[in-house]
Design an enzyme around this catalytic site. Structure first.
Site, PDB file in Angstrom:
ATOM      1  N   ARG A 101       0.868  -1.185   0.000  1.00 25.16           N
ATOM      2  CA  ARG A 101       0.000   0.000   0.000  1.00 25.16           C
ATOM      3  C   ARG A 101       0.890   1.215   0.000  1.00 25.16           C
ATOM      4  NH1 ARG A 101      -5.320   1.292   3.520  1.00 25.16           N
ATOM      5  NH2 ARG A 101      -6.090  -0.052   1.862  1.00 25.16           N
ATOM      6  N   HIS A 128      -7.329   0.927  -6.504  1.00 28.02           N
ATOM      7  CA  HIS A 128      -7.508   0.039  -5.347  1.00 28.02           C
ATOM      8  C   HIS A 128      -8.126  -1.274  -5.871  1.00 28.02           C
ATOM      9  CE1 HIS A 128      -7.716  -1.342  -1.379  1.00 28.02           C
ATOM     10  NE2 HIS A 128      -8.584  -0.509  -0.834  1.00 28.02           N
ATOM     11  N   GLN A 131      -9.881  -4.060  -3.664  1.00 27.75           N
ATOM     12  CA  GLN A 131     -11.214  -3.692  -3.160  1.00 27.75           C
ATOM     13  C   GLN A 131     -12.280  -4.012  -4.206  1.00 27.75           C
ATOM     14  OE1 GLN A 131     -12.113  -2.227   0.019  1.00 27.75           O
ATOM     15  NE2 GLN A 131     -14.066  -2.964  -0.782  1.00 27.75           N
ATOM     16  N   ASP A 224     -17.388   6.735  -1.803  1.00 27.93           N
ATOM     17  CA  ASP A 224     -16.157   6.612  -1.023  1.00 27.93           C
ATOM     18  C   ASP A 224     -15.996   7.919  -0.253  1.00 27.93           C
ATOM     19  OD1 ASP A 224     -13.728   5.708  -0.043  1.00 27.93           O
ATOM     20  OD2 ASP A 224     -12.597   6.239  -1.848  1.00 27.93           O
ATOM     21  N   CYS A 264     -16.357   1.034   0.444  1.00 25.39           N
ATOM     22  CA  CYS A 264     -15.142   0.282   0.779  1.00 25.39           C
ATOM     23  C   CYS A 264     -14.759   0.430   2.250  1.00 25.39           C
ATOM     24  CB  CYS A 264     -13.994   0.687  -0.135  1.00 25.39           C
ATOM     25  SG  CYS A 264     -13.448   2.385   0.088  1.00 25.39           S
ATOM     26  N   ARG A 292     -13.120  -9.021   1.240  1.00 26.24           N
ATOM     27  CA  ARG A 292     -11.702  -8.705   0.988  1.00 26.24           C
ATOM     28  C   ARG A 292     -10.870  -9.968   1.231  1.00 26.24           C
ATOM     29  NH1 ARG A 292      -9.837  -3.432   1.295  1.00 26.24           N
ATOM     30  NH2 ARG A 292      -7.872  -4.403   0.633  1.00 26.24           N
TER      31      ARG A 292
HETATM   32  N1   CP Z   1     -11.174  -0.387   2.206  1.00 28.02           N
HETATM   33  C1   CP Z   1      -9.923  -0.396   2.702  1.00 28.02           C
HETATM   34  O1   CP Z   1      -8.945  -0.510   1.956  1.00 28.02           O
HETATM   35  O2   CP Z   1      -9.861  -0.341   4.051  1.00 28.02           O
HETATM   36  P1   CP Z   1      -8.503  -0.045   4.877  1.00 28.02           P
HETATM   37  O3   CP Z   1      -8.022   1.318   4.460  1.00 28.02           O
HETATM   38  O4   CP Z   1      -8.919  -0.126   6.303  1.00 28.02           O
HETATM   39  O5   CP Z   1      -7.502  -1.110   4.504  1.00 28.02           O
END
Ligand code: CP
Length: 323
Positions: A101, A128, A131, A224, A264, A292
């Site tokens: 990430r 992403h 997701q 989002d 998400c 997920r």
């Molecule tokens: N949706 C998501 O990626 O959640 P986090 O940022 O908690 O990993």
């Protein structure tokens, strides 16, 4: 060849469908695949904070017979005291895969270029994709199919989630609509790539500033946060800019009668979504969060299998060279 997952279109439509099939099968029979038996270690590296990505990858790697190594922001030399290329070379000597990430998509591309093990985008400023696999799994569970369904994303249409909905849903043959204010719409190259995918799958792409146009008759409504990681100082300004794109009960009423709501998470009730929507009967957000885990286990298994690196594949299908 080592397979990576940096952007939604790294999976072909057939591959995406296979990953979703495998995710459903792993959800039904949680320990049926052990590609990381050993246990082999998967590095899960965070330059930004996380709850779902961290917990789902840690759990998923364990479920697959492996051992997760979580590296939190500021804990490694990656990208500041050591180049991404050199870090990738070191990771490849010890890890079975790397989930990262980070901020810049270019960093992920550089990591993949120098890695002999799969690299997975755990969220970047641009995409992403993990997701979206979870979201597609959730919609498939609910509706039974994806092709021909309409998904409407409203809010910050220039962010990583909007980009990944465009590419991932087009790959699934869906009609994907994104709506946001002028100046907060997706990049032209992302829209073009989504249109190209949709042309091959029978899906379609609509980008608009009119939330009502996007929402009309949609099967799934998604949004989002209006303030993505790194934009915290702009919160007041962005709250005003996106106010007309909030998913309220009135907005949901424009969608299909049986429409579902996805987010998400983390969510901000009263801003991008009303509490009565996210906590109401149309909301699938807790299934979405759980998925997920299943989607990413399937993804890791697919990447390891197709790279010839799965421990539970017959020897003839495994890559001969050592890492
Ligand atoms: N949706 C998501 O990626 O959640 P986090 O940022 O908690 O990993």
């Amino acid at each position: 060849m080592t397979r990576h997952f940096l952007v939604d279109t790294d999976l072909t439509p057939d591959e995406q469908a296979s990953v979703l099939d495998l995710a459903a099968s792993l959800k039904a029979d949680r320990f049926s695949r052990r590609p990381l038996a050993g246990p082999q270690t998967v590095g899960v590296v965070f330059d930004k904070t996380s709850t779902r990505t961290r917990v789902s990858f840690a759990t998923g790697v364990s479920d697959l017979g492996g051992s997760p190594l979580i590296i939190n922001p500021g804990e490694s030399q990656l990208g500041h005291k050591e180049s991404i290329a050199d870090s990738a070379r070191v990771f490849s000597r010890m890890l079975a895969a790397v989930v990262w990430r980070t901020y810049e998509q270019a960093g992920l591309e550089e990591m993949a270029e120098h890695s002999t093990v799969p690299v997975v985008n755990g969220l970047s400023d641009d995409y992403h994709p993990c997701q979206i696999l979870a979201d597609l799994l959730t919609l498939r569970e609910h509706f039974g199919d994806l092709a021909g369904r309409t998904l409407a994303y409203v809010g910050d249409a220039a962010n990583n989630m909007a980009n990944s909905y465009l590419l991932g849903c087009a790959t699934a043959g869906m009609h994907v609509r994104v709506a946001g204010p002028e100046g907060y719409l997706p990049r032209e190259d992302v829209v073009a790539a989504a249109r190209e995918r949709a042309g091959a799958t029978g899906g379609s792409v609509l980008v608009t500033t009119d939330a009502r146009e996007a929402l009309a008759g949609a099967d799934a409504v998604v949004t989002d946060t209006w303030v993505s990681m790194g934009q915290e100082s702009e919160k007041a300004e962005r709250t005003e800019i996106f106010a007309a794109y909030s998913v309220t009960a009135e907005a949901m009423a424009l969608a299909a009668q049986d429409a579902v709501f996805l987010h998400c998470l983390p969510a901000y009730r009263g801003l991008e979504v009303a509490a009565e929507v996210i906590d109401g009967p149309a909301s699938l957000v807790w299934d979405e969060a759980e998925n997920r885990l299943h989607a990413q286990k399937a993804l890791l298994t697919f990447l390891l299998d197709s790279s010839g690196l799965s421990a539970d594949l017959p020897a003839a299908l495994r890559r001969e060279e050592t890492r």
